[in-house]
Scaffold this active site. Structure first.
Site, PDB file in Angstrom:
ATOM      1  N   LYS A 114      -8.953  31.760 -27.740  1.00 30.94           N
ATOM      2  CA  LYS A 114     -10.372  31.719 -27.374  1.00 30.94           C
ATOM      3  C   LYS A 114     -11.293  31.740 -28.600  1.00 30.94           C
ATOM      4  O   LYS A 114     -10.864  32.037 -29.726  1.00 30.94           O
ATOM      5  CB  LYS A 114     -10.680  32.900 -26.455  1.00 30.94           C
ATOM      6  CG  LYS A 114      -9.938  32.841 -25.106  1.00 30.94           C
ATOM      7  CD  LYS A 114     -10.403  33.969 -24.197  1.00 30.94           C
ATOM      8  CE  LYS A 114      -9.674  33.929 -22.871  1.00 30.94           C
ATOM      9  NZ  LYS A 114     -10.192  34.970 -21.943  1.00 30.94           N
ATOM     10  N   ARG A 127      -3.763  41.090 -27.766  1.00 30.76           N
ATOM     11  CA  ARG A 127      -5.097  41.674 -27.504  1.00 30.76           C
ATOM     12  C   ARG A 127      -5.279  43.015 -28.219  1.00 30.76           C
ATOM     13  O   ARG A 127      -6.382  43.318 -28.682  1.00 30.76           O
ATOM     14  CB  ARG A 127      -5.323  41.779 -25.995  1.00 30.76           C
ATOM     15  CG  ARG A 127      -5.593  40.386 -25.395  1.00 30.76           C
ATOM     16  CD  ARG A 127      -5.533  40.399 -23.914  1.00 30.76           C
ATOM     17  NE  ARG A 127      -5.973  39.137 -23.317  1.00 30.76           N
ATOM     18  CZ  ARG A 127      -5.609  38.745 -22.101  1.00 30.76           C
ATOM     19  NH1 ARG A 127      -4.807  39.494 -21.361  1.00 30.76           N
ATOM     20  NH2 ARG A 127      -6.059  37.604 -21.619  1.00 30.76           N
ATOM     21  N   HIS A 147      -6.013  33.444 -23.399  1.00 31.59           N
ATOM     22  CA  HIS A 147      -5.787  33.310 -21.953  1.00 31.59           C
ATOM     23  C   HIS A 147      -4.340  32.886 -21.749  1.00 31.59           C
ATOM     24  O   HIS A 147      -3.809  32.103 -22.535  1.00 31.59           O
ATOM     25  CB  HIS A 147      -6.697  32.217 -21.361  1.00 31.59           C
ATOM     26  CG  HIS A 147      -6.253  31.781 -19.988  1.00 31.59           C
ATOM     27  ND1 HIS A 147      -6.615  32.458 -18.857  1.00 31.59           N
ATOM     28  CD2 HIS A 147      -5.422  30.790 -19.588  1.00 31.59           C
ATOM     29  CE1 HIS A 147      -6.031  31.881 -17.804  1.00 31.59           C
ATOM     30  NE2 HIS A 147      -5.302  30.866 -18.218  1.00 31.59           N
ATOM     31  N   GLU A 197      -3.213  24.298 -14.643  1.00 32.31           N
ATOM     32  CA  GLU A 197      -4.011  24.429 -15.868  1.00 32.31           C
ATOM     33  C   GLU A 197      -3.556  23.419 -16.932  1.00 32.31           C
ATOM     34  O   GLU A 197      -4.398  22.806 -17.609  1.00 32.31           O
ATOM     35  CB  GLU A 197      -3.897  25.860 -16.394  1.00 32.31           C
ATOM     36  CG  GLU A 197      -4.589  26.863 -15.468  1.00 32.31           C
ATOM     37  CD  GLU A 197      -4.381  28.323 -15.847  1.00 32.31           C
ATOM     38  OE1 GLU A 197      -4.905  29.189 -15.124  1.00 32.31           O
ATOM     39  OE2 GLU A 197      -3.712  28.609 -16.863  1.00 32.31           O
TER      40      GLU A 197
HETATM   41  P1  CMP Z   1      -8.721  35.217 -18.695  1.00 31.45           P
HETATM   42  O1  CMP Z   1      -7.283  35.564 -18.583  1.00 31.45           O
HETATM   43  O2  CMP Z   1      -9.082  34.074 -19.547  1.00 31.45           O
HETATM   44  O3  CMP Z   1      -9.291  34.958 -17.228  1.00 31.45           O
HETATM   45  C1  CMP Z   1     -10.557  35.385 -16.779  1.00 31.45           C
HETATM   46  C2  CMP Z   1     -11.345  35.995 -17.853  1.00 31.45           C
HETATM   47  O4  CMP Z   1     -12.498  36.655 -17.450  1.00 31.45           O
HETATM   48  C3  CMP Z   1     -10.525  37.070 -18.519  1.00 31.45           C
HETATM   49  O5  CMP Z   1      -9.499  36.484 -19.263  1.00 31.45           O
HETATM   50  C4  CMP Z   1     -11.570  37.840 -19.289  1.00 31.45           C
HETATM   51  O6  CMP Z   1     -11.761  37.325 -20.601  1.00 31.45           O
HETATM   52  C5  CMP Z   1     -12.813  37.573 -18.480  1.00 31.45           C
HETATM   53  N1  CMP Z   1     -13.276  38.815 -17.897  1.00 31.45           N
HETATM   54  C6  CMP Z   1     -12.593  39.624 -17.097  1.00 31.45           C
HETATM   55  N2  CMP Z   1     -13.344  40.702 -16.773  1.00 31.45           N
HETATM   56  C7  CMP Z   1     -14.518  40.559 -17.436  1.00 31.45           C
HETATM   57  C8  CMP Z   1     -15.696  41.326 -17.519  1.00 31.45           C
HETATM   58  N3  CMP Z   1     -15.811  42.486 -16.865  1.00 31.45           N
HETATM   59  N4  CMP Z   1     -16.699  40.874 -18.286  1.00 31.45           N
HETATM   60  C9  CMP Z   1     -16.579  39.697 -18.950  1.00 31.45           C
HETATM   61  N5  CMP Z   1     -15.471  38.908 -18.888  1.00 31.45           N
HETATM   62  C10 CMP Z   1     -14.467  39.353 -18.152  1.00 31.45           C
END
Ligand code: CMP
Length: 139
Positions: free
Chosen positions: A10, A103, A116, A127
């Site tokens: 990302k 992470r 992700h 995807e």
């Molecule tokens: P990802 O696995 O890319 O899929 C959905 C994304 O939403 C997740 O990773 C997070 O980066 C994002 N996300 C989840 N919860 C929150 C939150 N509370 N605020 C902002 N982004 C979020």
């Protein structure tokens, strides 16, 4: 069983020049990067990719973030790649991520969490086709 998963490095990670460091963790975990491209996502691409989250309060922020800088889209291959990559990424919220995970090592917040990874084989297939054709994937 050998399978494939879809990964995105990302904007928070590409901005800090961490692509190689993230890839090293992926490869050290036994996953093979069989396709990879650095792109700047369009708003339409990001909205489509995250359409399952369209009703969430953070959707707008998430899309804005994903188009704020380049990302690296990838296809990873390996034994149980979907589950394995989720282990390697660590918890969505870096504060809860285990030691040694991407992470825990690199992510800044739940929103800007560096990577992700697909949550199921079915979603991995859906995807991957949004960003790659079969010819792009060299296993
Ligand atoms: P990802 O696995 O890319 O899929 C959905 C994304 O939403 C997740 O990773 C997070 O980066 C994002 N996300 C989840 N919860 C929150 C939150 N509370 N605020 C902002 N982004 C979020």
């Amino acid at each position: 069983m050998t399978e494939r998963t879809f990964s995105i490095i990302k904007p928070d990670a590409t901005r800090r020049n961490l692509t190689g460091k993230v890839n090293a963790v992926i490869e050290d975990a036994g996953l093979r990067i069989v396709a990879q491209r650095r792109i700047h996502m369009s708003r339409a691409q990001a909205e489509k990719f995250y359409e399952v989250h369209a009703e969430r309060p953070f959707f707008g922020e998430l899309v804005d973030f994903m188009i704020s800088a380049p990302v690296v889209v990838q296809v990873l291959e390996g034994d149980n790649a979907v589950a394995r990559y989720r282990e390697v990424m660590g918890a969505t919220n870096p504060a809860q991520a285990a030691d040694g995970t991407i992470r825990k090592l690199f992510a800044e917040s739940v929103g800007e969490n560096s990577v992700h990874g697909s949550d199921s084989q079915e979603n991995a297939a859906l995807e991957i086709v949004q960003f790659f054709t079969d010819a792009d994937i060299v296993g």
